[in-house]
Write an enzyme that holds these catalytic residues in place. Structure first.
Site, mmCIF file in Angstrom:
data_model
loop_
_atom_site.group_PDB
_atom_site.id
_atom_site.type_symbol
_atom_site.label_atom_id
_atom_site.label_comp_id
_atom_site.label_asym_id
_atom_site.label_seq_id
_atom_site.Cartn_x
_atom_site.Cartn_y
_atom_site.Cartn_z
ATOM 1 N N CYS A 1 11.743 -102.758 -37.417
ATOM 2 C CA CYS A 1 10.604 -102.106 -38.367
ATOM 3 C C CYS A 1 9.586 -101.288 -37.333
ATOM 4 C CB CYS A 1 9.933 -103.382 -38.645
ATOM 5 S SG CYS A 1 10.967 -104.539 -39.531
ATOM 6 N N HIS B 1 0.171 -103.154 -38.509
ATOM 7 C CA HIS B 1 1.754 -103.692 -38.421
ATOM 8 C C HIS B 1 1.516 -104.732 -39.785
ATOM 9 C CE1 HIS B 1 5.998 -104.015 -38.540
ATOM 10 N NE2 HIS B 1 5.896 -105.309 -38.428
ATOM 11 N N GLU C 1 -0.783 -109.668 -33.412
ATOM 12 C CA GLU C 1 -1.243 -108.420 -33.346
ATOM 13 C C GLU C 1 -2.760 -108.619 -33.039
ATOM 14 O OE1 GLU C 1 -0.983 -104.098 -35.842
ATOM 15 O OE2 GLU C 1 -0.366 -106.102 -36.906
ATOM 16 N N LYS D 1 0.550 -102.612 -46.082
ATOM 17 C CA LYS D 1 1.851 -103.374 -46.623
ATOM 18 C C LYS D 1 1.277 -104.201 -47.544
ATOM 19 C CE LYS D 1 4.668 -103.140 -42.392
ATOM 20 N NZ LYS D 1 3.942 -102.416 -41.409
ATOM 21 N N HIS E 1 6.888 -104.105 -47.335
ATOM 22 C CA HIS E 1 7.336 -103.771 -45.732
ATOM 23 C C HIS E 1 8.641 -102.727 -46.023
ATOM 24 C CE1 HIS E 1 8.376 -103.735 -41.716
ATOM 25 N NE2 HIS E 1 8.305 -104.886 -41.604
ATOM 26 N N PHE F 1 11.702 -106.554 -35.264
ATOM 27 C CA PHE F 1 12.763 -107.453 -34.657
ATOM 28 C C PHE F 1 13.368 -106.993 -33.257
ATOM 29 C CE2 PHE F 1 13.807 -110.146 -38.736
ATOM 30 C CZ PHE F 1 12.525 -110.574 -38.697
#
Length: 411
Positions: free
Chosen positions: A162, A302, A313, A334, A339, A399
């Site tokens: 991502c 994010h 975050e 998002k 996403h 990830f």
């Protein structure tokens, strides 16, 4: 002296708009792109999650039948966004040997790969299409954009989950600063709303299960968030050396002033709970931009809406910006688009550029009860940003422990 990198073209196809201007206007309105899926395979495979955020404009309505047939859906979205960005930049006459592509993806041609497997299993090897390999390979989108626009200085494909789209911007900036190229088509794409990905993300408890209320399922920072919503689409930005853009009289949206990439080296899926890798990325990007924490007025976070992802975050933003984080307008887009995996960083960078250029911060929707452990100043109604010299951040984490940050400055 380091070459200044500027943004001269923007393109996007997303769950809330078939182009960049529509996506931007809907981001300011708080439109949700999440809807119940009507595909037959949802019931066939008894999927635990029955909704997603599909692209608002099907690629088949934009591309010719022949183009669509020869491209995986992820490459279709990439071509659409890249063509829009190129036209927005004035379709410049450029030296192909000084023009590169950096177009990312997180997964690549999953539809092509699994459709080909179905064909092989059901109808035999002779019925597998000869274009299967170039359509399924992750670099297919970058290659297609390079061919379409005549970019001969390289066609690069960062694949960093991502964080991929943001890492593509980082790589593009590095290429321009090196002097090897003058202009780069940079972006990210994804088309992974597929039974296998929905089943797999559901299995790891990453997706929201609000099947009865898709539009309110993506809720970053909310106390009751329960996972992300799968989205699809692409974002593209034309990046140029400042002198190259000025020489051709290009309009300039802003400066891509700083970038950074780090790795957590902590866990294959979970973020470092202390946000240490993200903190290093934020600080490094600001240093690269020669910016101070106090210069930052806006962050496109994010913020995926997962229970474990949103708080680190915040921890990183607090560590990097200090008390000034309380003065920063934070948008979690998002919440509207879902996403977009490998495309998310590129699309969110497009929104960040427009936020700086238009001096407006887009909405975060579905924030009914803000998590008290994440006390950010979240934008819940479109907000004006300050005049004068300003800086905004766009963050992406993936990830594998990937962290990528870009810094946008007004021009």
């Amino acid at each position: 002296m380091t070459r200044k990198v500027v943004i001269t073209g923007l393109g996007a196809t997303t769950p809330i708009g078939g182009d960049a201007p529509t996506t931007w206007q809907n981001a300011l309105k708080g439109v949700s792109g999440a809807h119940t899926l009507t595909d037959d395979w949802v019931a066939e495979f008894q999927l635990p999650v029955t909704f997603a955020a599909k692209a608002s404009t099907p690629a088949s309505e934009v591309l010719t039948r022949v183009e669509a047939k020869r491209l995986d859906p992820s490459s279709q979205f990439a071509i659409i966004a890249a063509r829009e960005a190129w036209a927005d930049a004035g379709s410049p006459e450029v030296d192909g040997s000084r023009f590169a592509v950096c177009f990312a993806t997180g997964i690549g041609g999953v539809w092509t790969l699994l459709d080909a497997w179905d064909t092989l299993r059901d109808r035999g090897a002779r019925r597998v299409l000869p274009m299967t390999v170039p359509m399924l390979m992750p670099n297919g989108a970058a290659a297609a954009v390079s061919l379409d626009l005549g970019a001969q200085a390289g066609a690069h494909t960062p694949v960093s989950a991502c964080a991929s789209g943001t890492e593509a911007l980082h790589q593009a900036v590095e290429l321009i600063r090196s002097g090897k190229v003058d202009i780069v088509m940079a972006g990210g794409t994804e088309a992974a709303i597929h039974p296998i990905t929905l089943a797999a993300f559901s299995s790891m408890q990453a997706l929201s299960k609000r099947n009865d209320d898709p539009e309110h399922a993506s809720r970053p920072y909310d106390r009751d968030r329960d996972g992300f919503v799968m989205g699809e689409g692409a974002g593209a930005l034309v990046l140029e050396a400042e002198e190259h853009a000025l020489a051709r009289g290009a309009k300039i949206y802003g400066e891509l002033a700083g970038t950074s990439v780090t790795a957590d080296a902590y866990h294959i899926t979970a973020p470092d709970p202390e946000g240490l890798g993200a903190t290093r990325a934020l600080k490094a990007a600001l240093f690269d931009a020669r910016a101070q924490a106090e210069d930052v007025v806006h962050v496109n976070a994010h913020a995926t809406s997962t229970p474990v992802g949103d708080k680190p975050e915040y921890t990183a933003l607090h560590a990097a910006l200090g008390k000034h984080v309380d003065n920063v307008a934070v948008s979690a887009t998002k919440s509207q688009m879902g996403h977009l995996l490998g495309a998310s960083g590129a699309v969110e960078a497009v929104l960040t550029v427009l936020a700086v250029h238009e001096r407006k911060a887009p909405l975060t929707i579905n924030l009914d009860h803000q998590d008290p452990e994440i006390p950010l100043d979240v934008v819940t109604s479109a907000r004006d940003l300050p005049q004068g010299d300003i800086v905004a951040l766009s963050n992406s984490f993936g990830f594998g422990g990937h962290n990528a940050v870009v810094v946008v400055r007004n021009y």
